[in-house]
Structure formats: C-alpha cells, structure tokens
Design a protein around this motif. Structure first.
Motif, PDB file in Angstrom:
ATOM      1  N   UNK A   1      -1.905  23.423 -85.617  1.00 19.96           N
ATOM      2  CA  UNK A   1      -1.381  23.871 -86.912  1.00 19.96           C
ATOM      3  C   UNK A   1      -0.890  22.703 -87.763  1.00 19.96           C
ATOM      4  N   UNK A   2      -0.251  21.719 -87.148  1.00 24.40           N
ATOM      5  CA  UNK A   2       0.211  20.553 -87.898  1.00 24.40           C
ATOM      6  C   UNK A   2      -0.971  19.727 -88.408  1.00 24.40           C
TER       7      UNK A   2
ATOM      8  N   UNK B   1      -3.666  19.122 -97.205  1.00 20.94           N
ATOM      9  CA  UNK B   1      -2.997  18.334 -98.238  1.00 20.94           C
ATOM     10  C   UNK B   1      -3.942  17.376 -98.962  1.00 20.94           C
ATOM     11  N   UNK B   2      -5.235  17.414 -98.666  1.00 24.93           N
ATOM     12  CA  UNK B   2      -6.189  16.437 -99.192  1.00 24.93           C
ATOM     13  C   UNK B   2      -6.191  16.337-100.716  1.00 24.93           C
TER      14      UNK B   2
ATOM     15  N   UNK C   1       2.376  13.643 -96.765  1.00 23.02           N
ATOM     16  CA  UNK C   1       2.246  14.823 -95.911  1.00 23.02           C
ATOM     17  C   UNK C   1       1.361  14.558 -94.708  1.00 23.02           C
ATOM     18  N   UNK C   2       0.409  13.636 -94.848  1.00 27.29           N
ATOM     19  CA  UNK C   2      -0.365  13.211 -93.674  1.00 27.29           C
ATOM     20  C   UNK C   2       0.585  12.598 -92.646  1.00 27.29           C
ATOM     21  N   UNK C   3       1.509  11.767 -93.112  1.00 26.50           N
ATOM     22  CA  UNK C   3       2.467  11.133 -92.203  1.00 26.50           C
ATOM     23  C   UNK C   3       3.427  12.159 -91.597  1.00 26.50           C
TER      24      UNK C   3
ATOM     25  N   UNK D   1       4.320  15.090 -86.583  1.00 22.28           N
ATOM     26  CA  UNK D   1       4.645  16.334 -85.880  1.00 22.28           C
ATOM     27  C   UNK D   1       3.522  16.704 -84.897  1.00 22.28           C
ATOM     28  N   UNK D   2       2.281  16.520 -85.310  1.00 22.17           N
ATOM     29  CA  UNK D   2       1.144  16.793 -84.420  1.00 22.17           C
ATOM     30  C   UNK D   2       1.160  15.843 -83.231  1.00 22.17           C
ATOM     31  N   UNK D   3       1.444  14.577 -83.502  1.00 19.78           N
ATOM     32  CA  UNK D   3       1.499  13.583 -82.427  1.00 19.78           C
ATOM     33  C   UNK D   3       2.624  13.915 -81.448  1.00 19.78           C
ATOM     34  N   UNK D   4       3.782  14.310 -81.961  1.00 21.38           N
ATOM     35  CA  UNK D   4       4.888  14.702 -81.086  1.00 21.38           C
ATOM     36  C   UNK D   4       4.503  15.916 -80.247  1.00 21.38           C
TER      37      UNK D   4
END
Length: 117
Positions: free
Chosen positions: A15-16, A23-24, A32-34, A39-42
């Motif tokens: 989802x993250x 957001x492209x 928002x990529x960051x 969050x996705x990486x975490x």
C-alpha cells in the motif's frame, strides 16, 4: 499474532509503494516518494525482523508531527467538490501521514512485545 503482523506489514508495504506511485503527477512528488518509500522500506524490514524499535518509534513520531503540520487551516473533507481543493489535498496528505504514523507505532509495539517474549 506474529503471522498476522507479518501479513499486515506485507500488505502495508504494498500500500505504501502504491501510494508513492500515485504521486507521480504531484508537484512535490519527490517528497511523497521519500515519505511513502521510507514507510514501505520500514514495512519490509519489519517483515524480515530487521526493523529496529528506535526506528519504528522515530518514524511514528515523525509522521505524527508531519500530519499535524500538513493539517489544513480549514478542514473541508477529502472528496473532490467538497470545498477548496488545497484544503482537501492537505487533509488527504495529513490523513495519509496519520495512517503511516499508526502503522509505525504498531510495528514498534510488536517489536517491543517480541523482545519481552
């Protein structure tokens, strides 16, 4: 509960990533990529038991403070046509950050519980 937590984290990683992809066309897409990328990486680190408690707590507070900062001066909902588009956009961004904060807090809580066991 451990299996549920792993599945939950895997779903939120997806989802993250999806939120970041959406957001492209945003003017501040890199921000928002960051945000959603971290969050996705975490979430992925949590799935593989590599997320540190301190990182989970830090991200939770960071997202919570950011949610407060992004909150619009006048809340007009999140649906298009319900008010000023800038207020709606800021409300959506703020709620996305709040969801991210709650997910990171869940990860930190689960890490803390697993240390006690």
């Amino acid at each position: 509960m451990k299996l549920f937590s792993k599945i939950f984290a895997f779903i939120f990683a997806f989802l993250f990533i999806w939120s970041a992809v959406l957001q492209y066309n945003d003017q501040d897409a890199w921000l928002w990529y960051a945000i959603y990328g971290s969050a996705a990486l975490a979430s992925i680190f949590f799935v593989f038991d590599r997320l540190l408690l301190s990182i989970g707590v830090f991200l939770s507070f960071l997202y919570l403070i950011s949610s407060y900062i992004f909150w619009p001066e006048k809340y007009e909902g999140v649906s298009i046509g319900g008010g000023d588009i800038n207020n709606i956009e800021r409300a959506r961004e703020s709620l996305g950050l709040l969801i991210s904060a709650m997910v990171m807090l869940f990860y930190a809580w689960r890490i803390k519980l697993s240390r006690k066991a």
